[in-house]
Design a protein around this motif. Structure first.
Motif, mmCIF file in Angstrom:
data_model
loop_
_atom_site.group_PDB
_atom_site.id
_atom_site.type_symbol
_atom_site.label_atom_id
_atom_site.label_comp_id
_atom_site.label_asym_id
_atom_site.label_seq_id
_atom_site.Cartn_x
_atom_site.Cartn_y
_atom_site.Cartn_z
ATOM 1 N N VAL A 92 7.101 -5.958 7.482
ATOM 2 C CA VAL A 92 6.829 -4.517 7.513
ATOM 3 C C VAL A 92 6.114 -4.075 6.237
ATOM 4 N N ALA A 93 5.127 -3.230 6.409
ATOM 5 C CA ALA A 93 4.485 -2.608 5.241
ATOM 6 C C ALA A 93 4.793 -1.121 5.270
ATOM 7 N N ILE A 94 5.327 -0.618 4.182
ATOM 8 C CA ILE A 94 5.547 0.824 4.064
ATOM 9 C C ILE A 94 4.411 1.386 3.229
ATOM 10 N N LEU A 95 3.652 2.258 3.853
ATOM 11 C CA LEU A 95 2.471 2.822 3.196
ATOM 12 C C LEU A 95 2.706 4.284 2.859
ATOM 13 N N GLY A 96 1.923 4.779 1.956
ATOM 14 C CA GLY A 96 2.043 6.191 1.606
ATOM 15 C C GLY A 96 1.554 6.429 0.198
ATOM 16 N N GLY A 97 1.420 7.687 -0.145
ATOM 17 C CA GLY A 97 0.927 8.044 -1.468
ATOM 18 C C GLY A 97 2.006 7.898 -2.534
ATOM 19 N N SER A 98 1.621 8.076 -3.778
ATOM 20 C CA SER A 98 2.581 7.993 -4.881
ATOM 21 C C SER A 98 3.577 9.145 -4.771
ATOM 22 N N GLY A 99 4.830 8.828 -5.000
ATOM 23 C CA GLY A 99 5.881 9.866 -4.982
ATOM 24 C C GLY A 99 6.338 10.250 -3.596
ATOM 25 N N ASP A 100 5.903 9.486 -2.583
ATOM 26 C CA ASP A 100 6.321 9.805 -1.217
ATOM 27 C C ASP A 100 7.625 9.107 -0.824
ATOM 28 N N GLY A 101 8.226 8.357 -1.733
ATOM 29 C CA GLY A 101 9.546 7.792 -1.462
ATOM 30 C C GLY A 101 9.557 6.358 -0.975
ATOM 31 N N LYS A 102 8.456 5.648 -1.147
ATOM 32 C CA LYS A 102 8.389 4.259 -0.656
ATOM 33 C C LYS A 102 9.390 3.376 -1.424
ATOM 34 N N THR A 103 9.308 3.442 -2.756
ATOM 35 C CA THR A 103 10.214 2.620 -3.576
ATOM 36 C C THR A 103 11.664 3.058 -3.372
ATOM 37 N N GLU A 113 -3.129 -2.393 15.410
ATOM 38 C CA GLU A 113 -4.111 -1.761 16.300
ATOM 39 C C GLU A 113 -3.838 -0.261 16.418
ATOM 40 N N GLU A 114 -2.562 0.058 16.553
ATOM 41 C CA GLU A 114 -2.187 1.481 16.668
ATOM 42 C C GLU A 114 -2.537 2.228 15.382
ATOM 43 N N LEU A 115 -2.324 1.556 14.262
ATOM 44 C CA LEU A 115 -2.622 2.193 12.970
ATOM 45 C C LEU A 115 -4.124 2.468 12.860
ATOM 46 N N GLN A 116 -4.910 1.490 13.273
ATOM 47 C CA GLN A 116 -6.368 1.646 13.162
ATOM 48 C C GLN A 116 -6.907 2.739 14.088
ATOM 49 N N ARG A 117 -6.155 2.957 15.189
ATOM 50 C CA ARG A 117 -6.595 4.001 16.136
ATOM 51 C C ARG A 117 -6.084 5.395 15.756
ATOM 52 N N SER A 118 -5.175 5.422 14.785
ATOM 53 C CA SER A 118 -4.536 6.691 14.428
ATOM 54 C C SER A 118 -5.552 7.729 13.963
ATOM 55 N N THR A 119 -5.295 8.970 14.361
ATOM 56 C CA THR A 119 -6.205 10.055 13.956
ATOM 57 C C THR A 119 -5.578 10.911 12.844
ATOM 58 N N ILE A 120 -4.415 10.491 12.355
ATOM 59 C CA ILE A 120 -3.755 11.259 11.281
ATOM 60 C C ILE A 120 -4.648 11.203 10.034
ATOM 61 N N PRO A 121 -5.028 12.381 9.500
ATOM 62 C CA PRO A 121 -6.000 12.402 8.385
ATOM 63 C C PRO A 121 -5.599 11.533 7.197
ATOM 64 N N GLU A 122 -4.298 11.568 6.802
ATOM 65 C CA GLU A 122 -3.853 10.783 5.640
ATOM 66 C C GLU A 122 -4.064 9.290 5.895
ATOM 67 N N ILE A 123 -3.793 8.862 7.107
ATOM 68 C CA ILE A 123 -3.967 7.434 7.437
ATOM 69 C C ILE A 123 -5.454 7.081 7.445
ATOM 70 N N ARG A 124 -6.267 7.984 7.954
ATOM 71 C CA ARG A 124 -7.716 7.723 7.959
ATOM 72 C C ARG A 124 -8.227 7.535 6.521
ATOM 73 N N THR A 125 -7.661 8.346 5.595
ATOM 74 C CA THR A 125 -8.069 8.222 4.183
ATOM 75 C C THR A 125 -7.722 6.830 3.661
ATOM 76 N N PHE A 126 -6.525 6.358 4.002
ATOM 77 C CA PHE A 126 -6.109 5.020 3.563
ATOM 78 C C PHE A 126 -6.990 3.941 4.185
ATOM 79 N N LEU A 127 -7.332 4.135 5.474
ATOM 80 C CA LEU A 127 -8.146 3.134 6.177
ATOM 81 C C LEU A 127 -9.560 3.059 5.603
#
Lengths: 246, 256
Positions: free
Chosen positions: A30-41, A223-237
């Motif tokens: 599993v990869a937990i993705l997200g910006g800094s301070g979003d609670g990943k750690t 595949e689902e991640l790559q198809r995602s239209t969520i703006p934050e995910i698109r920025t990461f992609l």
């Protein structure tokens, strides 16, 4: 193996996680993705009981860990191998003493056996030469290789938890770490990797979770991640396409 | 406001718990003897030079001041007695504790603080090692054991400094100086001066460990906790010294 049920957590008055629910099986990558301070750690620390949730339940192998004492948590923690950001080597100890640390705590090995085991572990990551060096003399990549070997020195963990293992490393060092992570999971142990480097996440993981504002915005496969239209995910992609083109 | 009060009480409770557990770690297994030795070396022999240097000059300055003032009253021969009582009962323990807080206390707070920020303390916990036993107990006990030793050495050096000034600058009798010192080395004076370093050592180590382990917020946070550890230790030493002096004078039957 890991189950979060409506877990909320805050640092003082700053909310970090909000009613978070998910579960992870032992052999998952599993990869937990997200910006800094979003609670990943924070999620990794909650899994091994370094932090306690404000509300909700965390279960490891069906057993709730929220109210366990530090002594009882020892049993939970040995199921995992946790590697912190930048390795977290003890800077007052040499490379050898760092890797030997869990061996001294958990086993009754003789000095000779410890020396042999440490050399064997360091040889696996090409660092036998650095055995007598101090952490300050190592590069970032070497730091993390030593830290990963230290985390598997005393016992075979059922799951690995990596906190940004490739952050701040050059592509060659990052590649070495990624190969090491994959190598260690060959025996069937799964892992959770916290990162904001999409390239490494895609290389290592099969399942992706994206955190934002203390909630899981996305949980699915590549595949689902790559198809995602969520703006934050698109920025990461976008970072991925830059790296791909580069 | 309510949150601040709650947070303050939480800090106080955590501090008491850490102090108690740090102290009790010395009588419960596992013992990290290697860490004890390292810490005793750092706190003891590491502080020796600065304690000797400062104590020497304080002893000489005190002797100069008192010789000048007492000679105006025609009481110069009492210099040894007044200097001796001041150093053994008051200045020696407090001065050594302040030096110790500045050097060892700040070192403890910054070392533990950087270990917290570098996730080394979390790593210890992941490995099932109690950070209080591994990090706090050796520091607390090394301070409790080493500060009295440093105080005795500091007192002795101060007295030699005072002797040098009294004999070679103020032209007093060396024999009379030492006989005055011998006269004041009675049970009450020695006890009053020797209890304080144990308590000061405990307080300095607990404050510094607590501050170090509660570090947050990077380099700025580290600077904040190190400064707080030293400032708070200084204040606590001075206040505790007053309270201890009052209690000891009462218990030892001195009239004020």
């Amino acid at each position: 193996m890991i189950e979060f049920e409506k877990v909320s957590f805050s640092y003082g008055q700053r909310p970090i996680l909000n009613d978070l629910s998910f579960s992870v099986q032992e052999n998952e990558r599993v990869a937990i993705l997200g910006g800094s301070g979003d609670g990943k750690t924070t999620i990794l620390k909650l899994i091994v009981g370094l932090l306690r949730p404000d509300s909700g339940r965390i279960r490891i192998d069906g057993e709730e860990i929220n109210k366990k004492t530090e002594e009882e948590l020892r049993e939970v923690r040995i199921k995992f191998s946790m590697v912190f950001q930048e390795g977290a080597l003890f800077d007052s100890l040499s490379v050898k003493e760092n890797v030997a640390f869990p061996l001294r705590e958990y086993t009754h090995m003789t000095e000779e056996e410890i020396d042999q085991k440490v050399r064997e572990l360091l040889r696996r990551v090409g660092l036998e030469e650095a055995i007598h060096q101090m952490p300050e003399e190592l590069s970032g990549g070497m730091h993390r290789r030593v830290a990963i070997m230290r985390s598997v020195a005393a016992f075979e963990p059922r799951m690995f938890l990596y906190d940004e293992p490739t952050t701040g490393l050059d592509p060659v060092s990052a590649d070495v770490i990624c190969r090491l992570i994959l190598d260690l999971s060959q025996k069937g142990s799964g892992f959770i990797i916290v990162t904001h480097k999409m390239f490494d996440a895609f290389r290592l993981a099969r399942r992706f979770m994206f955190l934002k504002g203390g909630k899981i915005l996305f949980d699915g496969n590549r595949e689902e991640l790559q198809r995602s239209t969520i703006p934050e995910i698109r920025t990461f992609l976008r970072e991925l396409s830059i790296q791909g083109n580069g | 406001m309510k949150y601040r009060v709650k947070e303050g009480l939480q800090h106080l409770q955590d501090f008491y718990r850490l102090s108690f557990q740090g102290l009790m770690g010395g009588v419960r297994q596992p013992f990290y003897f290697k860490d004890w030795i390292e810490q005793m070396d750092y706190a003891g022999s590491g502080s020796l030079f600065i304690v000797v240097l400062i104590s020497l000059f304080i002893g000489m300055a005190l002797s100069l001041q008192l010789s000048a003032e007492l000679s105006r009253l025609g009481l110069k021969m009492y210099t040894g007695k007044v200097v001796g009582i001041s150093i053994i009962r008051e200045i020696g323990p407090v001065l050594t504790a302040l030096i110790f807080a500045g050097r060892v206390g700040s070192g403890i707070a910054s070392e533990l603080g950087s270990m917290v920020l570098g996730h080394q303390v979390d790593t210890l916990r992941v490995f099932g090692v109690d950070p209080i036993k591994k990090l706090v107990t050796p520091r607390v006990w090394s301070a409790i054991l080493m500060l009295p030793v440093l105080t005795i050495i500091g007192d002795t050096v101060s007295l030699f400094g005072a002797y040098y000034i009294a004999v070679f600058v103020s032209h007093q009798s060396g024999t009379f100086f030492w006989s005055s010192i011998r006269d004041i080395l009675i049970y009450e004076n020695v006890l009053a001066g020797s209890i304080k370093p144990f308590i000061f050592g405990f307080l300095i180590a607990c404050i510094s460990c607590y501050m170090g382990l509660s570090t947050k917020g990077g380099a700025i946070g580290l600077r904040r906790t190190t400064t707080r550890a030293v400032v708070l230790s200084f204040i606590v030493i001075i206040v505790a010294d007053f309270i201890l002096t009052r209690v000891l004078l009462y218990l030892l039957g001195f009239t004020v």
